[in-house]
Motif scaffolding. Structure first.
Motif, PDB file in Angstrom:
ATOM      1  N   GLU A  96       0.832  -1.209   0.000  1.00 34.39           N
ATOM      2  CA  GLU A  96       0.000   0.000   0.000  1.00 34.39           C
ATOM      3  C   GLU A  96       0.866   1.257   0.000  1.00 34.39           C
ATOM      4  OE1 GLU A  96      -2.333  -0.570   3.454  1.00 34.39           O
ATOM      5  OE2 GLU A  96      -3.787  -1.951   2.515  1.00 34.39           O
ATOM      6  N   GLN A  97       1.985   1.227   0.776  1.00 33.83           N
ATOM      7  CA  GLN A  97       2.884   2.400   0.792  1.00 33.83           C
ATOM      8  C   GLN A  97       3.516   2.620  -0.573  1.00 33.83           C
ATOM      9  OE1 GLN A  97       5.640   1.567   3.911  1.00 33.83           O
ATOM     10  NE2 GLN A  97       4.165   1.934   5.587  1.00 33.83           N
ATOM     11  N   ALA A 100       0.913   4.052  -2.893  1.00 31.61           N
ATOM     12  CA  ALA A 100       0.667   5.465  -2.574  1.00 31.61           C
ATOM     13  C   ALA A 100       1.779   6.348  -3.114  1.00 31.61           C
ATOM     14  CB  ALA A 100       0.532   5.625  -1.056  1.00 31.61           C
ATOM     15  N   LYS A 104       1.703   9.354  -6.396  1.00 32.94           N
ATOM     16  CA  LYS A 104       2.109  10.748  -6.254  1.00 32.94           C
ATOM     17  C   LYS A 104       2.923  11.239  -7.440  1.00 32.94           C
ATOM     18  CE  LYS A 104       2.188  10.680  -1.202  1.00 32.94           C
ATOM     19  NZ  LYS A 104       3.026  10.833   0.010  1.00 32.94           N
TER      20      LYS A 104
END
Length: 685
Positions: A96-97, A100, A104
């Motif tokens: 998930e990190q 994310a 960006k």
């Protein structure tokens, strides 16, 4: 504008400065533009490269974490290990990190679709697939689990890995395209820069031409006119009307030339006078230089000589002196190595820069080498030979070694030593040989001084050995109260074991040492001070010292003054051990006292019995008994006198002994029988 032209016209410097500033401005502007374009291109390339690399890394991380999720899930299906279960959700969090961070970045529409599919796959896996598969695993229904896994669940992961591989290839193609774009931009900028350089060169040529026209041509004309003036012709300057520096220079030169013409004769006369003075100064300078060179040579020679002389005066040890001589003579002569040998029976030798093998070889060749010639001629000899391999070192070229055999002569021209110094590849001039002969004379004086010191030391040692053989202790004290020499008996007798024979001893130290050894210390101090303060015209008594440590001993001390040229220079204190004589005297005194008492007893008996026989009428029996007593006492007196004589003979070593047997009880009872009551009359008074 016309005013600016007038200002520039009046000064070449201003015109040249204006042109240089214009050229510099063009250079700065062009450089700034090129720099800006290059910086923009590289900034855009670096931005694109950075974004591509970050996307590539994040995609690889997403694929890695997805693989780890499936790996941990399968591990959990197989073993139902809680650790695998926990690691599964850790990998989920990392995935998930990574997603994310990837979102960006600036993404294309295709990348956004892929990210959405990954997120939907993740959500579906943890919402539907993993709970159902883990349920099969917990129930032990592995057939259903295999069927469920074969239904297309793994296809999503395979698609993701395929996308990562394709994305890597696309990324590499993108980077290649960016590199080509950057290369094309650089080529384009280079072409513009070349064009710019051409423009700058054209402008520089124009500036150079203007400078040549404004400065070079007028200066050339001035140079031509100056050359005409140097040939004696009258110059004609064309630029006198100009208002700039060239015009000022032309007018100044015209005025200067006219003035020079006026003063030419005066200057010529002064020049001739100065030339004469210069010739005289040159001659004086040459003389001063020659004198200075001689002074410098003398100064160097004196410095070397002073160093050698200083080294000669620093020691009186033979080997140390020889080592100092050869080391300094090698330095003074600017040599590479050297040897010095004394022409004595021991052939003392010292070397510098020479091995022990070389020294042994030199000593073996003394009797048939170049030293024979030096002994015959008493002159220095230079031997030229080929350098050995060791002397050449790493040099392959042929070289020669120059060896100077330098004799050291005594005052009577006797050869006392020989010095050999070697130079590798450098010759010895006659001046250097003469300098070496001068140094050898100084070395000869130093060796004479050393010989005198050794002879003095030898005589001092002989004197010390003689003093050590004397049975009395000897202490030599100078007029200052300092003990300058003692013998071995003194040190042993007074326990000065730590005092060397030649080491000075202060009088205060002597008194402190004696304080703990004798019982009459103050009397000793008074006697010694009196003896040392006497002028030697009168005599003084001796002093008896009683040593109490380590055992009782009796020392007789007396003093004798020493004179040189009728002047006292020291005092000799002599310590004689009279312990045995003193004890013998005591024994004699006791013996005399004992003998006197023993003689008095029989004499009293003889006198008493004789008096009775003379003065009274006694019965024959009593007379017989008294006569017997007188006879026995006389025999006893004779035995005592014989014993006294035997003692005298024993002292002189002439006593002879006779052995006989007798009854011990008779010897014990005999004195009692004489003095038994009733057998002896009391003598009358």
């Amino acid at each position: 504008m016309s005013e600016i032209r007038q200002i520039l016209k009046k000064s070449i410097t201003r015109r040249f400065t204006a042109m240089m500033l214009t050229l510099l401005s063009l250079l700065v502007a062009g450089a700034a533009i090129v720099l800006y374009m290059n910086d923009s291109a590289f900034s855009q390339y670096q931005t694109t490269l950075k974004a591509s690399m970050e996307k590539r890394v994040l995609v690889e991380q997403i694929v890695e974490h997805t693989n780890q999720i499936f790996f941990r899930a399968r591990g959990y299906y197989a073993f139902l290990n809680p650790n695998e279960y926990n690691q599964l959700f850790v990998e989920k969090q990392k995935l998930e990190q990574a997603i994310a961070a990837y979102k960006k970045l600036p993404l294309t529409s295709q990348e956004q679709v892929v990210v959405s599919s990954i997120e939907s796959f993740q959500s579906n896996f943890f919402t539907n697939i993993f709970p159902l598969a883990s349920g099969y695993a917990k129930a032990g229904d592995y057939e259903a689990l295999r069927a469920f896994s074969s239904s297309g669940v793994n296809q999503e992961v395979n698609n993701l890995m395929s996308y990562a591989a394709n994305y890597k290839k696309q990324n590499e193609q993108l980077l290649l395209q960016e590199n080509r774009t950057l290369f094309a931009d650089v080529i384009s900028q280079s072409q513009w820069f070349v064009l710019y350089i051409v423009v700058v060169l054209i402008f520089s040529i124009w500036v150079t031409r203007r400078t040549t026209r404004d400065i070079g041509a007028p200066l050339e004309r001035l140079s031509v006119e100056a050359d005409r003036f140097s040939r004696g012709e009258l110059p004609h300057f064309q630029d006198l009307h100009r208002v700039d520096e060239i015009g000022n220079l032309a007018r100044s030169l015209d005025y200067l030339i006219r003035q020079m013409k006026v003063k030419e004769e005066t200057l010529m006369a002064q020049n001739e006078e100065l030339q004469a003075q210069q010739d005289e100064l040159m001659m004086q300078q040459e003389e001063l230089q020659e004198a200075l060179a001689k002074m410098e040579d003398n100064e160097r020679y004196l410095q070397k000589r002073n160093r050698l002389i200083q080294s000669l005066a620093n020691t009186l040890d033979k080997q140390e002196l020889l080592q100092s001589i050869i080391r300094n003579i090698v330095e003074v002569m600017d040599a590479d190595k050297g040897v010095i040998v004394l022409m004595n029976t021991d052939q003392d030798v010292s070397s510098f820069g020479v091995s022990e093998l070389g020294v042994d070889q030199f000593l073996r060749g003394l009797d048939h080498g170049p030293l024979v010639r030096v002994q015959e001629t008493r002159e220095p000899y230079v031997l030229v030979r080929e350098s050995t391999d060791a002397e050449r070192g790493y040099q392959e070229a042929y070289s020669q070694t120059y060896e100077l055999y330098l004799p050291v002569l005594h005052a009577d021209q006797e050869l006392v030593a020989c010095i050999v110094v070697s130079r590798i590849g450098r010759s010895l001039s006659p001046q250097e040989q003469q300098m070496a002969m001068g140094l050898s004379k100084q070395i000869s004086l130093s060796l004479d001084k050393l010989a005198m010191h050794e002879e003095t030391e030898k005589q001092r040692q002989i004197t010390q050995d003689m003093l050590d053989t004397i049975q009395e202790g000897v202490q030599l004290v100078d007029n200052n109260g300092v003990t300058v020499q003692v013998n071995r008996t003194f040190r042993e007798l007074l326990q000065f074991d730590q005092c060397p024979a030649g080491q000075p001893l202060e009088l205060s130290g002597y008194f402190r040492h004696m304080d703990g050894l004798i019982c009459d210390h103050q009397e000793l101090v008074a006697f010694v001070k009196t003896a040392l303060s006497e002028d030697g015209t009168g005599g003084f008594a001796t002093h008896l010292i009683e040593l109490t440590h380590p055992h009782v001993r009796y020392i007789q001390l007396y003093a004798e003054h020493l004179f040189r040229d009728q002047k006292k220079w020291g005092t000799l204190l002599v310590y004689r051990d009279i312990t045995k004589e003193y004890e013998i005297d005591q024994m004699k005194s006791e013996f005399v006292s004992t003998v006197s008492h023993e003689l008095r007893t029989p004499l009293a008996s003889v006198l008493g019995f004789a008096e009775l026989l003379l003065n009274k009428e006694l019965k024959p029996e009593r007379q017989q008994r008294y006569m017997t007593a007188i006879y026995q006492e006389a025999k006893r007196l004779t035995a005592l006198i014989n014993d006294f004589l035997d003692l005298q003979r024993m002292e002189s070593g002439r006593q002879s002994y006779e052995e006989e047997q007798f009854a011990i009880d008779q010897l014990i009872n005999w004195p009692g029988s004489i003095h038994r009551p009733g057998n002896r009359a009391r003598p009358s008074r």
